[in-house]
Design a protein around this motif. Structure first.
Motif, PDB file in Angstrom:
ATOM      1  N   LYS A   1       0.774  -1.179  -0.090  1.00  0.00           N
ATOM      2  CA  LYS A   1      -0.126  -0.132  -0.224  1.00  0.00           C
ATOM      3  C   LYS A   1       0.803   1.137   0.072  1.00  0.00           C
ATOM      4  O   LYS A   1       0.313   2.301   0.362  1.00  0.00           O
ATOM      5  CB  LYS A   1      -1.067   0.149   1.169  1.00  0.00           C
ATOM      6  N   ASN A   2       2.326   1.157  -0.269  1.00  0.00           N
ATOM      7  CA  ASN A   2       2.895   2.263  -0.496  1.00  0.00           C
ATOM      8  C   ASN A   2       2.600   3.093  -1.868  1.00  0.00           C
ATOM      9  O   ASN A   2       3.435   2.873  -3.013  1.00  0.00           O
ATOM     10  CB  ASN A   2       4.449   1.916  -0.263  1.00  0.00           C
ATOM     11  N   TYR A   3       1.602   3.706  -1.901  1.00  0.00           N
ATOM     12  CA  TYR A   3       1.112   4.260  -3.072  1.00  0.00           C
ATOM     13  C   TYR A   3       2.090   5.462  -3.589  1.00  0.00           C
ATOM     14  O   TYR A   3       2.194   5.481  -5.032  1.00  0.00           O
ATOM     15  CB  TYR A   3      -0.293   4.774  -3.204  1.00  0.00           C
ATOM     16  N   LEU A   4       2.705   6.014  -2.896  1.00  0.00           N
ATOM     17  CA  LEU A   4       3.703   6.981  -3.224  1.00  0.00           C
ATOM     18  C   LEU A   4       4.950   6.366  -4.062  1.00  0.00           C
ATOM     19  O   LEU A   4       5.281   6.928  -5.184  1.00  0.00           O
ATOM     20  CB  LEU A   4       4.330   7.964  -1.896  1.00  0.00           C
ATOM     21  N   LEU A   5       5.384   5.307  -3.533  1.00  0.00           N
ATOM     22  CA  LEU A   5       6.554   4.707  -3.799  1.00  0.00           C
ATOM     23  C   LEU A   5       6.239   3.995  -5.255  1.00  0.00           C
ATOM     24  O   LEU A   5       6.760   4.058  -6.398  1.00  0.00           O
ATOM     25  CB  LEU A   5       7.061   3.530  -3.193  1.00  0.00           C
ATOM     26  N   GLU A   6       4.831   3.331  -5.258  1.00  0.00           N
ATOM     27  CA  GLU A   6       4.311   2.768  -6.486  1.00  0.00           C
ATOM     28  C   GLU A   6       4.388   3.894  -7.668  1.00  0.00           C
ATOM     29  O   GLU A   6       4.616   3.677  -8.900  1.00  0.00           O
ATOM     30  CB  GLU A   6       3.253   2.059  -6.380  1.00  0.00           C
ATOM     31  N   ASN A   7       3.763   4.946  -7.541  1.00  0.00           N
ATOM     32  CA  ASN A   7       3.657   6.057  -8.460  1.00  0.00           C
ATOM     33  C   ASN A   7       5.025   6.389  -8.951  1.00  0.00           C
ATOM     34  O   ASN A   7       5.061   6.671 -10.092  1.00  0.00           O
ATOM     35  CB  ASN A   7       2.680   7.108  -7.838  1.00  0.00           C
ATOM     36  N   ALA A   8       5.907   6.722  -7.934  1.00  0.00           N
ATOM     37  CA  ALA A   8       7.259   6.914  -8.432  1.00  0.00           C
ATOM     38  C   ALA A   8       7.899   5.936  -9.303  1.00  0.00           C
ATOM     39  O   ALA A   8       8.428   6.393 -10.432  1.00  0.00           O
ATOM     40  CB  ALA A   8       7.971   7.094  -7.232  1.00  0.00           C
ATOM     41  N   GLN A   9       7.514   4.668  -9.026  1.00  0.00           N
ATOM     42  CA  GLN A   9       8.132   3.707 -10.106  1.00  0.00           C
ATOM     43  C   GLN A   9       7.512   3.570 -11.406  1.00  0.00           C
ATOM     44  O   GLN A   9       8.013   3.385 -12.381  1.00  0.00           O
ATOM     45  CB  GLN A   9       8.009   2.153  -9.547  1.00  0.00           C
TER      46      GLN A   9
END
Length: 167
Positions: A10-18
């Protein structure tokens, strides 16, 4: 629809960055592999048919590598992220920090993976030599097996990331 690789993915910030970096990093992966392959297996710079194809190809088939990238990104979130934001005292945005950390980790992994001749060949087959062929899918399967062996994990389509149990 987002794919969750593990229950607390659920680390959506990291997923969006990726995901923002996906296209540029996919091309970067192929460029790193090309450079390492040419340095290791063609140090004299001799040009035969296959070497010319590697050098002259600039438009890569990234379809299979895209899935490979998604799996590496999921593994990175599984191993190195948490849902808690850390305090940044250097004035950077979390998105920028995540992008920088992910880029560095992926680059280091690709360089380490490139020690294997099989990894180099699989990436080149997928992106350059057999872009729209069954060989590309077979090369992607070899890439999946490689990361499973390297990280001692298995990535299932519906279950997500499962650590391998070694007896």
């Amino acid at each position: 629809m987002r794919r969750r690789f593990f229950p607390f993915d659920k680390n959506y910030l990291l997923e969006n960055a990726q995901m923002e970096l996906k296209d540029s990093l996919l091309n970067h992966i192929v460029e790193i592999v090309k450079d390492i392959y040419l340095l290791r297996y063609n140090p004299l710079g001799l040009k035969d048919k296959s070497i010319k194809k590697i050098i002259n190809t600039t438009d890569y088939n990234l379809q299979e590598l895209s899935s490979f990238y998604d799996e590496l990104a999921g593994y990175y979130r599984y191993k190195y992220s948490s849902n808690q934001l850390e305090l940044l005292f250097d004035g950077r945005d979390h998105q920028d920090k995540y992008q920088e950390d992910w880029t560095e980790a992926l680059r280091n992994w690709i360089i380490e993976f490139s020690k294997s001749k099989h990894f180099l060949k699989a990436v080149l087959e997928t992106a350059i030599f057999y872009p729209n062929d069954k060989q590309s899918q077979l090369a992607y399967s070899r890439l999946k097996n490689y990361i499973s062996d390297h990280f001692q994990i298995k990535i299932y389509k519906h279950k997500g990331i499962v650590p391998l149990k070694i007896a």
